[in-house]
Scaffold this active site. Structure first.
Site, PDB file in Angstrom:
ATOM      1  N   GLU A 145      -7.896  -4.373  -7.080  1.00 12.39           N
ATOM      2  CA  GLU A 145      -7.630  -5.778  -7.443  1.00 12.39           C
ATOM      3  C   GLU A 145      -8.939  -6.561  -7.558  1.00 12.39           C
ATOM      4  O   GLU A 145      -9.057  -7.481  -8.367  1.00 12.39           O
ATOM      5  CB  GLU A 145      -6.675  -6.400  -6.409  1.00 12.39           C
ATOM      6  CG  GLU A 145      -5.271  -5.839  -6.585  1.00 12.39           C
ATOM      7  CD  GLU A 145      -4.455  -5.743  -5.309  1.00 12.39           C
ATOM      8  OE1 GLU A 145      -4.810  -6.381  -4.307  1.00 12.39           O
ATOM      9  OE2 GLU A 145      -3.442  -5.003  -5.329  1.00 12.39           O
TER      10      GLU A 145
ATOM     11  N   GLY B 173      -0.326  -1.642   1.712  1.00 14.83           N
ATOM     12  CA  GLY B 173      -0.290  -3.063   1.383  1.00 14.83           C
ATOM     13  C   GLY B 173       0.995  -3.679   1.911  1.00 14.83           C
ATOM     14  O   GLY B 173       1.091  -4.081   3.070  1.00 14.83           O
ATOM     15  N   GLY B 174       2.006  -3.714   1.052  1.00 13.73           N
ATOM     16  CA  GLY B 174       3.284  -4.376   1.364  1.00 13.73           C
ATOM     17  C   GLY B 174       3.869  -3.985   2.711  1.00 13.73           C
ATOM     18  O   GLY B 174       4.327  -4.852   3.468  1.00 13.73           O
TER      19      GLY B 174
ATOM     20  N   ASN C 116      -3.647  -3.479   4.441  1.00  9.10           N
ATOM     21  CA  ASN C 116      -4.417  -4.428   3.642  1.00  9.10           C
ATOM     22  C   ASN C 116      -3.451  -5.554   3.296  1.00  9.10           C
ATOM     23  O   ASN C 116      -2.536  -5.367   2.499  1.00  9.10           O
ATOM     24  CB  ASN C 116      -4.927  -3.729   2.370  1.00  9.10           C
ATOM     25  CG  ASN C 116      -5.560  -4.708   1.397  1.00  9.10           C
ATOM     26  OD1 ASN C 116      -5.831  -5.860   1.739  1.00  9.10           O
ATOM     27  ND2 ASN C 116      -5.799  -4.251   0.174  1.00  9.10           N
ATOM     28  N   TRP C 117      -3.653  -6.695   3.936  1.00  8.40           N
ATOM     29  CA  TRP C 117      -2.699  -7.789   3.755  1.00  8.40           C
ATOM     30  C   TRP C 117      -2.869  -8.514   2.427  1.00  8.40           C
ATOM     31  O   TRP C 117      -2.023  -9.309   2.054  1.00  8.40           O
ATOM     32  CB  TRP C 117      -2.852  -8.788   4.906  1.00  8.40           C
ATOM     33  CG  TRP C 117      -2.135  -8.373   6.153  1.00  8.40           C
ATOM     34  CD1 TRP C 117      -1.351  -7.251   6.328  1.00  8.40           C
ATOM     35  CD2 TRP C 117      -2.095  -9.085   7.393  1.00  8.40           C
ATOM     36  NE1 TRP C 117      -0.840  -7.225   7.589  1.00  8.40           N
ATOM     37  CE2 TRP C 117      -1.280  -8.337   8.273  1.00  8.40           C
ATOM     38  CE3 TRP C 117      -2.680 -10.262   7.844  1.00  8.40           C
ATOM     39  CZ2 TRP C 117      -1.026  -8.756   9.578  1.00  8.40           C
ATOM     40  CZ3 TRP C 117      -2.435 -10.674   9.143  1.00  8.40           C
ATOM     41  CH2 TRP C 117      -1.615  -9.933  10.000  1.00  8.40           C
ATOM     42  N   LYS C 118      -3.987  -8.318   1.773  1.00 12.32           N
ATOM     43  CA  LYS C 118      -4.262  -9.019   0.505  1.00 12.32           C
ATOM     44  C   LYS C 118      -4.170 -10.538   0.743  1.00 12.32           C
ATOM     45  O   LYS C 118      -4.521 -10.988   1.835  1.00 12.32           O
ATOM     46  CB  LYS C 118      -3.310  -8.528  -0.583  1.00 12.32           C
ATOM     47  CG  LYS C 118      -3.303  -6.991  -0.654  1.00 12.32           C
ATOM     48  CD  LYS C 118      -2.593  -6.420  -1.818  1.00 12.32           C
ATOM     49  CE  LYS C 118      -2.705  -4.899  -1.778  1.00 12.32           C
ATOM     50  NZ  LYS C 118      -2.148  -4.239  -2.939  1.00 12.32           N
TER      51      LYS C 118
ATOM     52  N   HIS D 126     -11.736  -2.631  -3.888  1.00 15.38           N
ATOM     53  CA  HIS D 126     -10.299  -2.486  -4.135  1.00 15.38           C
ATOM     54  C   HIS D 126     -10.031  -2.703  -5.629  1.00 15.38           C
ATOM     55  O   HIS D 126     -10.701  -3.508  -6.274  1.00 15.38           O
ATOM     56  CB  HIS D 126      -9.522  -3.510  -3.296  1.00 15.38           C
ATOM     57  CG  HIS D 126      -8.060  -3.240  -3.291  1.00 15.38           C
ATOM     58  ND1 HIS D 126      -7.231  -3.640  -4.314  1.00 15.38           N
ATOM     59  CD2 HIS D 126      -7.270  -2.570  -2.414  1.00 15.38           C
ATOM     60  CE1 HIS D 126      -5.994  -3.235  -4.051  1.00 15.38           C
ATOM     61  NE2 HIS D 126      -6.000  -2.578  -2.902  1.00 15.38           N
TER      62      HIS D 126
ATOM     63  N   GLY E 200       1.763  -1.359  -5.261  1.00 16.12           N
ATOM     64  CA  GLY E 200       2.744  -2.435  -5.400  1.00 16.12           C
ATOM     65  C   GLY E 200       3.865  -2.106  -6.358  1.00 16.12           C
ATOM     66  O   GLY E 200       4.673  -2.965  -6.705  1.00 16.12           O
TER      67      GLY E 200
ATOM     68  N   SER F 142       1.963   2.118  -2.369  1.00 12.60           N
ATOM     69  CA  SER F 142       3.393   2.170  -2.020  1.00 12.60           C
ATOM     70  C   SER F 142       3.698   3.102  -0.847  1.00 12.60           C
ATOM     71  O   SER F 142       4.711   3.807  -0.847  1.00 12.60           O
ATOM     72  CB  SER F 142       4.238   2.544  -3.247  1.00 12.60           C
ATOM     73  OG  SER F 142       4.112   1.550  -4.240  1.00 12.60           O
TER      74      SER F 142
ATOM     75  N   GLU G 286      -6.673   5.244  -4.281  1.00 17.45           N
ATOM     76  CA  GLU G 286      -5.583   4.309  -4.533  1.00 17.45           C
ATOM     77  C   GLU G 286      -5.281   4.238  -6.021  1.00 17.45           C
ATOM     78  O   GLU G 286      -5.820   3.382  -6.727  1.00 17.45           O
ATOM     79  CB  GLU G 286      -5.983   2.913  -4.055  1.00 17.45           C
ATOM     80  CG  GLU G 286      -6.159   2.812  -2.571  1.00 17.45           C
ATOM     81  CD  GLU G 286      -5.738   1.445  -2.058  1.00 17.45           C
ATOM     82  OE1 GLU G 286      -4.984   1.402  -1.093  1.00 17.45           O
ATOM     83  OE2 GLU G 286      -6.140   0.429  -2.657  1.00 17.45           O
TER      84      GLU G 286
HETATM   85  O1  LIG Z   1      -3.355  -1.781  -2.575  1.00 13.89           O
HETATM   86  C1  LIG Z   1      -2.866  -1.209  -1.619  1.00 13.89           C
HETATM   87  C2  LIG Z   1      -3.594  -1.100  -0.346  1.00 13.89           C
HETATM   88  O2  LIG Z   1      -4.926  -1.454  -0.491  1.00 13.89           O
HETATM   89  C3  LIG Z   1      -1.502  -0.644  -1.662  1.00 13.89           C
HETATM   90  O3  LIG Z   1      -0.589  -1.665  -1.792  1.00 13.89           O
HETATM   91  P1  LIG Z   1       0.981  -1.324  -1.658  1.00 13.89           P
HETATM   92  O4  LIG Z   1       1.154  -0.525  -0.410  1.00 13.89           O
HETATM   93  O5  LIG Z   1       1.658  -2.662  -1.596  1.00 13.89           O
HETATM   94  O6  LIG Z   1       1.351  -0.519  -2.874  1.00 13.89           O
END
Ligand SMILES: O=C(CO)COP(=O)(O)O
Length: 252
Positions: A97, A234-235, A9-11, A95, A173, A213, A167
């Site tokens: 966020e 994500g990251g 998930n690149w956000k 999500h 993050g 993470s 999640e």
């Molecule tokens: O929100 C996430 C995937 O949707 C997880 O993000 P991170 O892997 O950066 O913690």
């Protein structure tokens, strides 16, 4: 047999040029889709460029969200009908966020899940959990409620295709991933909820992912759990090398 799904998930990261470069760089480096499925959810603005660069067609390209109406006067929103027509198979819905920064409620998420199915795509529905809720023991009904609310009115035929991601927001993050046991516990709880709403058979066929993470150095421990069928990273999905490593978690 649930085929593992390693999803990124690149956000709100990268530019169109960077997205194209990433897709070009990973061509030929991913496992066969019938062994380990791979997907990246990216901003709607990059999707066509990514599809065009994805020559070997192993990676699935997904969206990070969409609206719950198919079309109309909804300035700035992304149409699920248009996504499907582009050839997008997955859309993340709910999500944490989106829930936190864009005030998406369970009702909005439920409408989005229905819109994604109506338009022939598969939602990756995210369930969140805060540390406060975990510590106060509220975790269980929180996760159960989110899954139940997201699937309200969804037929068993559609629900059988869903992907759900556990999640915990304290792990997103933060660099602090859930322990392997905590990930298993959350994913198990989601599967049990699906079994309660639908059936054991249906729940046993649905893929449940862990997100928060996830990195090349912790994915193998997470993936050895019975109820963890993949990850939503994500990251660590932003870097070509680490995404390819995640996809090859079996040899890490
Ligand atoms: O929100 C996430 C995937 O949707 C997880 O993000 P991170 O892997 O950066 O913690």
């Amino acid at each position: 047999m649930r085929i593992p799904l390693i999803a990124g998930n690149w956000k709100m990261n990268k530019t169109v040029q960077e997205a194209r470069q990433f897709i070009e760089d990973i061509q030929g480096q991913l496992p066969a889709a019938d062994q380990v499925e791979t997907a990246i959810a990216a901003p709607a603005l990059f999707l066509q460029t990514m599809l065009d660069a994805n020559h070997d067609d192993v990676l699935k390209i997904g969206a990070e969200t969409c609206y719950y109406e198919d079309e109309g006067a909804f300035t700035g929103e992304t149409s699920p009908r248009a996504l499907h027509q582009m050839g997008i198979p997955y859309t993340i819905v709910g999500h944490s966020e989106r829930r936190r920064y864009f005030n998406e409620t369970d009702d909005v998420i439920n409408r989005k899940v229905q819109a994604v199915f109506r338009n022939g795509m598969t939602p990756i529905v995210c369930c969140d959990e805060t540390m406060g809720r975990r510590e106060s023991g509220e975790k269980i009904h929180w996760v159960v409620n989110q899954v139940s609310a997201a699937l309200k009115g969804v037929s068993a035929e559609d629900a059988a295709k869903i992907v759900v991601a556990y999640e915990p927001s304290w792990a997103i993050g933060s660099g602090t991933t859930a322990s392997s046991d905590q990930a298993e516990e959350g994913c198990y709880l989601i599967r049990q909820t699906l079994a309660d709403i639908y059936s054991d058979d249906l729940a046993n066929g649905v893929r449940v992912l862990y997100g928060g993470s996830v990195k090349p150095d912790n994915i193998a421990g997470l993936m050895k759990n019975d109820n963890v069928d993949g990850v939503l990273a994500g990251g660590s999905s932003l870097d070509e090398k680490s995404f390819v490593q995640l996809a090859h978690y079996q040899s890490l």
